[in-house]
Design a protein around this motif. Structure first.
Motif, PDB file in Angstrom:
ATOM      1  N   GLU A  33      33.211 -13.289   1.737  1.00 60.65           N
ATOM      2  CA  GLU A  33      33.398 -13.969   3.022  1.00 60.65           C
ATOM      3  C   GLU A  33      32.790 -15.356   2.912  1.00 60.65           C
ATOM      4  OE1 GLU A  33      31.764 -11.644   6.191  1.00 60.65           O
ATOM      5  OE2 GLU A  33      32.960  -9.865   5.677  1.00 60.65           O
ATOM      6  N   PRO A  34      33.128 -16.222   3.875  1.00 63.92           N
ATOM      7  CA  PRO A  34      32.578 -17.585   3.793  1.00 63.92           C
ATOM      8  C   PRO A  34      31.044 -17.589   3.675  1.00 63.92           C
ATOM      9  CG  PRO A  34      34.313 -17.507   5.439  1.00 63.92           C
ATOM     10  CD  PRO A  34      34.115 -16.102   4.961  1.00 63.92           C
ATOM     11  N   GLN A  92      36.705 -12.390   8.753  1.00 67.85           N
ATOM     12  CA  GLN A  92      37.406 -13.273   7.825  1.00 67.85           C
ATOM     13  C   GLN A  92      36.973 -12.981   6.391  1.00 67.85           C
ATOM     14  OE1 GLN A  92      36.578 -17.425   8.464  1.00 67.85           O
ATOM     15  NE2 GLN A  92      37.668 -18.033   6.605  1.00 67.85           N
ATOM     16  N   THR A 127      37.614 -14.145   2.151  1.00 67.17           N
ATOM     17  CA  THR A 127      38.053 -15.332   1.411  1.00 67.17           C
ATOM     18  C   THR A 127      38.065 -15.074  -0.098  1.00 67.17           C
ATOM     19  OG1 THR A 127      37.772 -17.738   1.273  1.00 67.17           O
ATOM     20  CG2 THR A 127      35.779 -16.423   1.177  1.00 67.17           C
ATOM     21  N   TRP A 128      38.601 -16.011  -0.840  1.00 65.40           N
ATOM     22  CA  TRP A 128      38.718 -15.929  -2.309  1.00 65.40           C
ATOM     23  C   TRP A 128      39.469 -14.688  -2.746  1.00 65.40           C
ATOM     24  CZ3 TRP A 128      38.551 -20.397  -3.919  1.00 65.40           C
ATOM     25  CH2 TRP A 128      37.605 -21.315  -3.452  1.00 65.40           C
ATOM     26  N   ILE A 158      44.273 -21.140  -0.056  1.00 68.44           N
ATOM     27  CA  ILE A 158      43.208 -22.140  -0.223  1.00 68.44           C
ATOM     28  C   ILE A 158      43.710 -23.196  -1.207  1.00 68.44           C
ATOM     29  CG2 ILE A 158      40.849 -22.530  -1.058  1.00 68.44           C
ATOM     30  CD1 ILE A 158      40.257 -19.587  -0.363  1.00 68.44           C
ATOM     31  N   GLU A 209      42.628 -17.102   2.108  1.00 67.62           N
ATOM     32  CA  GLU A 209      41.712 -16.600   3.123  1.00 67.62           C
ATOM     33  C   GLU A 209      42.483 -15.570   3.942  1.00 67.62           C
ATOM     34  OE1 GLU A 209      38.930 -19.958   4.897  1.00 67.62           O
ATOM     35  OE2 GLU A 209      41.016 -20.620   4.799  1.00 67.62           O
TER      36      GLU A 209
END
Lengths: 405, 348
Positions: free
Chosen positions: A138-139, A164, A166-167, A210, A221
């Motif tokens: 996550e962020p 959320q 990510t990556w 991204i 994301e």
């Protein structure tokens, strides 16, 4: 044995015989000129090519050598799996990037933790081409994964998820996602996590690619907005997510690095060719740099080999895997930095890049930028150093008494 | 590693630990001969333990760990050479050398020219980096042109020894000068193409011996360094708690593991075929990586020890000096990296 894919038999054979079979099969089946075809193409074309290559490998039984006996292509010993990866590297076949999470992370997690219903539903679908992505990071939870905040609340027979991720590699093409969420308090930090299987077509899921420094957008994301996941899609018990996630992260267990180190060894030829092309093959200083790199690449192959040997004989020690990854990632950085240096000013001119290759494609600027994938993702170099220092060398862990000023 | 070798290695580690770091040469040499360590790589049909090159390297590693002051590498190279000569003279030499008669071998390449003068083959030049030559009965000499390999008695007229004290106090190196020394036919081990093959085999083994010594020494030094960081307290905490230092130790451990894996990988690849294509490059890669790793690990270890590392009573400097010497032994130190590049470029 070529094309052997019968579901019932345990495949055990002399690894050197297997080698000849795999080699012959690859000669016939690796798509001709795939590098040229995958250079300067968009994601869609790449995804199509990956699907085709995956289907061919499945048909031959070479996509799932690490699956247990009983599955098509499964039941191979580690020694046999190693042979397959060595040959795939030697033949410079495309890497199965799109299916990595499905074949390793999803499959191995389900084999170990899945209910019979989950196995029956998801594993055959993987062989038929289901694409999975990973929803862990996550962020604000990268290296410190346990601090993740995507929240799932059990309402009746379903979890409602908000947050959320990510990556997530190729999330925009994924059918399903391995989702790690918070369901309880974070005491200890790894507590209160739960592992869910998410259908990417569920209502409330949106993916945004991204934009990366290479011009590519292979990561995405994932936004989760009141997404409902049926309770039967939970893996393990509620609160057991951390333990399940450990299986996911351990799933490829050294085999990827056998493949990647072999690919790196084969790619040394690209630097030699580059030196010819740039007219500096006789440059003594560069030859010295190249010789130093050769020794390090050979050591990377030897480390990956030795790690696998230790696994086969049951002698793997905590930290062994970190050593292989750290040495590989550092060597990769040196490799692509040398390529970039030799490529000179022309190396700075923007050129199309190749999808689906090894880490050393010969577009040195892009290779250089992509090499950070290995020093940051999958446990950054800094995390690997912590593991080596603490678990192998027995040095003390960070004190947990720090408070924000 | 075979079970036999594993046990031999464990007992060697135990014995050397009892003896203490950098123990005196005479007592260590007595142990080496009494315990049969010179027999490790000798084929079973010649009365040896048949553990091959891997066996020899296991012992080089243990002796490196203990900073042993014995000329084991030099002695085993000579023993290997006599194991490879014609059956007629072999048994006698093997028996003499494994029983403790020391024949020394130079640990670096230097210039010895063999030439025919007045109908006899004579030797002129100097052999450098010859360990403990004053204890030896003969020296094994490869002529620079690799056209002959011979044993030369050290009491022969025209042979002169010069002791060359090194910063590394765990070795005693000599220059051996030859002034038109006649070579005896019975002491000639190989000529022409046989001599070239034997020289190559000896260089490969010398590279691997130095690599193994370096892996052993580096392993011991890293353990000591981590122990020191665990014990030493500054700013009211053990130094081992500082992440900056942990990460440096982790990098050293990784470099050590890589060099060790490459050494084992090279030994596996070479097996018993020292003349196989690729054997020379495999040995060079192992030597280059292990010796540069040892030198940089020792350099870091001293820094991590701080002031105490600069004192004579702490053994840190013994490792550093041995590491720096190892880097200069073997082939010409500058040749390894370009040679590895050449092997790659040539093999494409």
């Amino acid at each position: 044995m070529i094309g052997e894919g019968s579901a019932s038999m345990t495949q055990q054979q002399d690894p050197e015989l297997l080698r000849l079979g795999v080699r012959a099969w690859l000669e016939q089946n690796v798509p001709r000129n795939w590098r040229a075809a995958m250079t300067g193409t968009g994601q869609d074309t790449f995804v199509r090519a990956q699907r085709e290559w995956f289907a061919r490998l499945v048909e031959a039984g070479y996509a799932t050598p690490h699956w247990p006996a009983g599955w098509p292509g499964g039941g191979r010993s580690l020694a046999e799996q190693k042979v397959i990866y060595e040959e795939v590297a030697r033949a410079d076949a495309p890497r199965l990037i799109l299916y990595f999470v499905a074949l390793y992370h999803a499959a191995c997690t389900l084999m170990e933790w899945g209910t019979p219903e989950q196995k029956g539903r998801y594993l055959p679908a993987i062989i038929q081409g289901d694409i999975w992505c990973q929803g862990f990071s996550e962020p604000n939870a990268g290296s410190d994964l346990a601090s993740l905040r995507t929240r799932a609340e059990l309402r009746g027979d379903r979890y409602v998820v908000n947050g959320q991720k990510t990556w997530s590699t190729m999330a925009q093409y994924a059918d399903r996602c391995l989702l790690l969420v918070r369901t309880g308090a974070s005491q200890p930090p790894q507590g209160g996590l739960t592992y869910l299987l998410l259908d990417m077509r569920s209502k409330g899921v949106s993916v945004r690619p991204i934009a990366q420094i290479t011009g590519d957008d292979e990561f995405g994301e994932i936004f989760l907005d009141d997404v409902e996941i049926p309770i039967e899609n939970r893996v393990g018990r509620e609160g057991e997510g951390w333990a399940v996630a450990q299986s996911t992260l351990a799933s490829e267990r050294g085999l990827t690095l056998v493949e990647l180190t072999q690919r790196m060894r084969c790619s040394l030829g690209r630097i030699a060719a580059l030196m010819q092309e740039r007219g500096c093959a006789g440059d003594q200083a560069l030859r010295r740099d190249l010789g130093r790199l050769v020794a390090k690449v050979d050591a990377a192959c030897a480390l990956a080999d030795r790690y696998l040997t230790k696994r086969i004989s049951g002698e793997e020690a905590p930290g062994d895997a970190s050593i292989v990854k750290l040495w590989y990632s550092r060597t990769l950085r040196e490799f692509v930095a040398l390529g970039l240096r030799i490529s000179g000013l022309p190396g700075q001119y923007r050129e199309d890049f190749t999808r689906g290759g090894s880490q050393e494609t010969g577009n040195w600027a892009v290779d250089f930028m992509n090499s950070y994938n290995w020093t940051i993702a999958g446990g950054s170099d800094e995390i690997q150093r912590n593991i080596i220092a603490e678990r192998m060398l027995g040095m003390p862990r960070e004190p947990k008494t720090w408070t924000a000023p | 590693m075979s079970e036999t070798l594993h046990q031999l290695r464990e007992s060697a580690r135990h014995v050397l630990a009892e003896l203490g770091l950098a123990a005196a040469e005479p007592s260590t040499w007595d142990l080496v001969t009494e315990l049969g360590w010179l027999l490790v790589a000798v084929p079973e049909e010649l009365g040896g333990l048949g553990q091959g090159l891997s066996g020899a390297c296991a012992f080089h590693t243990e002796l490196g760990r203990g900073l042993a002051s014995v000329p084991y590498a030099s002695a085993t190279l000579a023993i290997d050479a006599v194991c490879r000569i014609g059956a007629g003279r072999r048994a006698d030499w093997v028996q003499r050398l494994t029983a403790g008669e020391y024949v020394c071998t130079p640990l670096s390449d230097s210039t010895q020219i063999a030439r025919v003068a007045a109908g006899k083959l004579t030797l002129r030049g100097v052999a450098s980096a010859v360990p403990s030559a004053d204890k030896a009965s003969h020296i094994l000499v490869c002529s620079s042109a690799a056209d002959c390999v011979a044993l030369v008695p050290l009491d022969r007229a025209g042979v002169q020894l010069t002791y060359r004290p090194t910063w590394d106090s765990t070795r005693r190196l000599f220059d051996v000068h030859f002034t038109d020394v006649a070579l005896d036919e019975p002491l000639m081990l190989a000529r022409e193409t046989d001599a070239q093959a034997l020289c190559r085999a000896l260089s490969i083994q010398r590279d691997l011996a130095l690599a193994a010594d370096s892996v052993g020494g580096a392993g011991a030094l890293l353990e000591r360094t981590v122990d020191y960081l665990q014990t030493r307290r500054q700013f009211a905490r053990p130094l081992a708690l500082f992440q900056a230092l942990k990460h440096r130790c982790a990098d050293l451990k990784t470099q050590l593991a890589a060099a060790e894996a490459l050494l084992i990988g090279s030994l596996d690849r070479i097996g018993d075929s020292l003349d196989a294509p690729g054997a020379e490059a495999a040995a060079k890669a192992a030597k280059y990586l292990a010796c540069s790793m040892y030198a940089s690990l020792a350099e870091e270890a001293l820094q991590l020890h701080g002031g105490i590392g600069m004192t004579v009573e702490h053994p840190c400097h013994l490792f550093l000096k041995r590491a720096l010497l190892n880097q200069q032994l073997g082939r010409r130190p500058d040749c390894y990296e370009p040679d590895l590049a050449d092997a790659l470029l040539g093999g494409l």
